[in-house]
Design a protein around this motif. Structure first.
Motif, short mmCIF file in Angstrom:
data_model
loop_
_atom_site.label_atom_id
_atom_site.label_comp_id
_atom_site.label_asym_id
_atom_site.label_seq_id
_atom_site.Cartn_x
_atom_site.Cartn_y
_atom_site.Cartn_z
N GLU A 142 -14.02 -0.46 -15.78
CA GLU A 142 -12.85 -1.02 -16.47
C GLU A 142 -11.63 -0.13 -16.30
O GLU A 142 -10.53 -0.62 -16.03
CB GLU A 142 -13.17 -1.21 -17.96
N SER A 143 -11.80 1.19 -16.46
CA SER A 143 -10.65 2.09 -16.34
C SER A 143 -10.16 2.15 -14.90
O SER A 143 -8.95 2.29 -14.65
CB SER A 143 -11.01 3.48 -16.85
N ALA A 144 -11.06 2.03 -13.91
CA ALA A 144 -10.63 2.01 -12.51
C ALA A 144 -9.81 0.75 -12.22
O ALA A 144 -8.79 0.81 -11.52
CB ALA A 144 -11.85 2.07 -11.59
N GLN A 145 -10.23 -0.39 -12.77
CA GLN A 145 -9.47 -1.63 -12.59
C GLN A 145 -8.09 -1.52 -13.25
O GLN A 145 -7.08 -1.97 -12.70
CB GLN A 145 -10.25 -2.80 -13.18
N ARG A 146 -8.07 -0.91 -14.44
CA ARG A 146 -6.80 -0.74 -15.15
C ARG A 146 -5.86 0.16 -14.36
O ARG A 146 -4.66 -0.12 -14.23
CB ARG A 146 -7.10 -0.14 -16.53
N LEU A 147 -6.39 1.26 -13.83
CA LEU A 147 -5.57 2.20 -13.06
C LEU A 147 -5.06 1.54 -11.78
O LEU A 147 -3.90 1.76 -11.38
CB LEU A 147 -6.38 3.46 -12.76
N ASN A 148 -5.88 0.74 -11.14
CA ASN A 148 -5.42 0.02 -9.94
C ASN A 148 -4.27 -0.94 -10.27
O ASN A 148 -3.29 -1.01 -9.53
CB ASN A 148 -6.59 -0.76 -9.32
N ARG A 149 -4.40 -1.68 -11.38
CA ARG A 149 -3.30 -2.59 -11.76
C ARG A 149 -2.02 -1.81 -12.03
O ARG A 149 -0.93 -2.23 -11.62
CB ARG A 149 -3.71 -3.39 -13.01
N LEU A 150 -2.16 -0.68 -12.69
CA LEU A 150 -0.99 0.14 -13.00
C LEU A 150 -0.33 0.66 -11.73
O LEU A 150 0.91 0.62 -11.59
CB LEU A 150 -1.44 1.31 -13.90
N LEU A 151 -1.13 1.13 -10.79
CA LEU A 151 -0.58 1.62 -9.53
C LEU A 151 0.13 0.52 -8.76
O LEU A 151 1.22 0.73 -8.21
CB LEU A 151 -1.70 2.21 -8.67
N HIS A 152 -0.47 -0.68 -8.73
CA HIS A 152 0.11 -1.77 -7.96
C HIS A 152 1.37 -2.35 -8.60
O HIS A 152 2.12 -3.07 -7.94
CB HIS A 152 -0.94 -2.86 -7.73
N ASP A 153 1.60 -2.03 -9.87
CA ASP A 153 2.86 -2.42 -10.50
C ASP A 153 4.04 -1.62 -9.95
O ASP A 153 5.19 -2.05 -10.04
CB ASP A 153 2.80 -2.22 -12.02
N THR A 154 3.74 -0.43 -9.38
CA THR A 154 4.79 0.47 -8.93
C THR A 154 4.77 0.70 -7.43
O THR A 154 5.82 0.82 -6.79
CB THR A 154 4.67 1.84 -9.64
N PHE A 155 3.57 0.78 -6.84
CA PHE A 155 3.43 1.13 -5.43
C PHE A 155 2.70 0.02 -4.68
O PHE A 155 1.89 -0.70 -5.25
CB PHE A 155 2.61 2.43 -5.28
N SER A 156 2.97 -0.07 -3.38
CA SER A 156 2.15 -0.92 -2.53
C SER A 156 0.83 -0.21 -2.28
O SER A 156 0.73 1.01 -2.39
CB SER A 156 2.86 -1.19 -1.20
N GLU A 157 -0.21 -0.97 -1.92
CA GLU A 157 -1.52 -0.37 -1.66
C GLU A 157 -1.43 0.67 -0.54
O GLU A 157 -2.10 1.71 -0.59
CB GLU A 157 -2.53 -1.46 -1.30
N SER A 158 -0.58 0.45 0.44
CA SER A 158 -0.47 1.39 1.56
C SER A 158 0.15 2.72 1.14
O SER A 158 0.06 3.71 1.87
CB SER A 158 0.35 0.77 2.69
N ALA A 159 0.79 2.75 -0.04
CA ALA A 159 1.42 3.98 -0.52
C ALA A 159 0.52 4.74 -1.49
O ALA A 159 0.92 5.78 -2.02
CB ALA A 159 2.75 3.66 -1.20
N VAL A 160 -0.69 4.23 -1.76
CA VAL A 160 -1.61 4.86 -2.70
C VAL A 160 -2.75 5.52 -1.91
O VAL A 160 -3.43 4.84 -1.12
CB VAL A 160 -2.19 3.84 -3.69
N PHE A 161 -2.94 6.80 -2.12
CA PHE A 161 -3.99 7.54 -1.43
C PHE A 161 -4.98 8.05 -2.46
O PHE A 161 -4.73 9.01 -3.19
CB PHE A 161 -3.38 8.71 -0.64
N ARG A 162 -6.13 7.35 -2.56
CA ARG A 162 -7.23 7.80 -3.43
C ARG A 162 -8.10 8.68 -2.55
O ARG A 162 -8.90 8.18 -1.75
CB ARG A 162 -8.01 6.60 -3.98
N VAL A 163 -7.96 9.98 -2.68
CA VAL A 163 -8.54 10.86 -1.67
C VAL A 163 -9.93 11.31 -2.06
O VAL A 163 -10.26 11.46 -3.24
CB VAL A 163 -7.62 12.08 -1.41
N ASP A 164 -10.73 11.52 -1.04
CA ASP A 164 -12.04 12.13 -1.16
C ASP A 164 -12.17 13.07 0.04
O ASP A 164 -12.32 12.62 1.17
CB ASP A 164 -13.14 11.07 -1.13
N HIS A 165 -12.08 14.37 -0.22
CA HIS A 165 -12.01 15.31 0.90
C HIS A 165 -13.29 15.32 1.73
O HIS A 165 -13.29 15.80 2.87
CB HIS A 165 -11.68 16.72 0.41
#
Length: 452
Positions: A142-165
């Motif tokens: 639920e919190s991951a879905q909420r955070l995704n919605r919040l990010l997409h309100d401001t940024f395009s998906e191509s501008a979001v980097f969910r990193v895993d080194h």
């Protein structure tokens, strides 16, 4: 390439231990553009000069092998600005007078990702800016879905980097070449020939002062939900048409969707959770996890987690994938182990069956080992075990160097897509729910042992 990097969490361990040394390496190898600027944003009462002295000293201590000239050059790019990252007006003030795109790196506790993203939205970043978010992405589905919605309100998906080194580690990337560029392996990479897959990250390190984060996460969230599921994707996914961003991430999501969620009864049978008690590792006396400073024993946080999953598709039906991680164990073991099925008939008459072939992909140190059976040097009709191995030359850049370079250049191939992050939580959610109810029982193992 973006020439402005804003690190939120400028005083944190992640910044000093990984991000700044990676930037030093990028400078040493000539990959930072001219006029590059690093803004360190935090709540400490520093000015730029005191921050430069602090960070340069910590980098020299943590990465003494890096050339002093490059350490000093990167320190000269640093500027410190004091701000509460969750307050939009303070973030806006800290980023002024930037009038070109910025990469905002959230080197912060996951619990405050959402308010920081809201603050970035309120601050109004320049067009073309990007946001880089560390794992774990959210606390549950639920919190991951909420955070995704919040990010997409401001940024395009191509501008979001969910990193895993982990995705930037050399041996992890070599999985692609090993699987898809070698005819000797790809025809065997399925349920007809592979009996079991183990993905293991075990370490002798104990808590090492990370109680503030670790006691709220535990081994399942810290390692399996992100790092080890990413390795599962690369081991199990179907061949992509190309290695571009869309094709590669499409294949990873397909694999995650094929992983079956465990029922409560299966969680009890197919998972193990435990935490370390007092023990000894080498010459170190390790206190029990529950006695470590900053730990609340009532949380029941696990330091060891093992999960056996099944992939419900044509290639992998019936093959168990065992994901295992643990702290304060007797030895470091970081590998992917592919166990092949035995041959259908063995003409050799020796006592006992020889072990089936096994492929070990060692993540650190970077090495590949193939364990096979050959004729022994004595009786030619007896078998012995031998190992064919190859060491891999190290990458020029550390994993975080690749992470930062990709974010600055806008290459999202090795970052996590929104649906990918949510699918990972879908898999671990029933495990978290059962563990919260005390099922299965939380076991204990002495520090310095092989685990529960």
């Amino acid at each position: 390439m973006i020439r402005r990097l804003a690190i939120f969490g400028a005083a944190g361990d992640l910044t000093a231990r990984y991000l700044l040394p990676a930037l030093v390496k990028l400078h040493e190898t000539g990959r930072l553009p001219g006029g590059f600027q690093i803004l360190g944003i935090g709540r400490n009462e520093w000015d730029t000069e005191s921050y430069r002295r602090e960070i340069e000293g910590r980098v020299a201590e943590l990465a003494p092998e890096l050339p002093e000239a490059s350490r000093k050059a990167v320190a000269g790019m640093l500027e410190y600005r004091r701000a509460d990252a969750t307050r939009g007006e303070e973030v806006a003030q800290a980023l002024r007078p930037l009038d070109e795109p910025v990469a905002a790196y959230l080197a912060l506790p996951p619990a405050i990702f959402a308010p920081v993203v809201e603050a970035l939205a309120d601050a109004g970043l320049p067009e073309g800016s990007r946001v880089v978010i560390e794992k774990p992405f959210g606390e549950d589905l639920e919190s991951a879905q909420r955070l995704n919605r919040l990010l997409h309100d401001t940024f395009s998906e191509s501008a979001v980097f969910r990193v895993d080194h982990f995705l930037a580690m050399q041996t992890v990337q070599n999985l692609l070449g090993l699987r898809f560029a070698n005819r000797v392996f790809e025809p065997l990479w399925n349920r007809e020939h592979i009996d079991k897959v183990e993905i293991v990250w075990e370490e002798t390190l104990a808590l090492e002062g990370r109680a503030s984060y670790y006691d709220s996460a535990g081994a399942l969230k810290d390692m399996i939900q992100n790092h080890l599921l990413q390795l599962l994707c690369l081991v199990g996914m179907e061949p992509p048409h190309t290695l571009n961003e869309r094709d590669l991430r499409d294949r990873k999501v397909e694999l995650l969707r094929a992983v079956r969620r465990l029922s409560p009864e299966e969680v009890e049978r197919n998972t193990v959770r435990a935490r370390y008690s007092a023990g000894r590792i080498g010459d170190r006396e390790i206190p029990a996890y529950a006695d470590e400073e900053g730990v609340d024993p009532e949380n029941g946080t696990e330091t060891f987690a093992q999960v056996t999953l099944g992939v419900e598709n044509w290639r992998w039906k019936g093959v168990p994938f065992v994901l295992r991680t643990g702290k304060a164990l007797s030895a470091d073991r970081r590998e992917i182990l592919i166990r092949f099925r035995p041959v259908p008939h063995l003409a050799f008459g020796q006592e006992g069956e020889p072990l089936p072939d096994a492929l070990r992909i060692l993540l650190t140190p970077e090495r590949i080992e193939l364990e096979i059976n050959v004729n022994g040097p004595g009786d030619p009709f007896e078998l012995e075990r031998t190992t064919l191995e190859a060491g891999l030359a190290p990458h020029e850049l550390p994993a975080y160097g690749h992470v930062l370079l990709a974010a600055l250049e806008g290459d999202s191939t090795l970052s996590i897509r929104a649906d990918e992050a949510e699918e990972s939580w879908r898999i671990v959610e029933p495990i978290l729910q059962s563990w919260a109810k005390g099922r299965p029982q939380l076991l204990e193992y002495p520090a310095g042992s092989g685990g529960p």
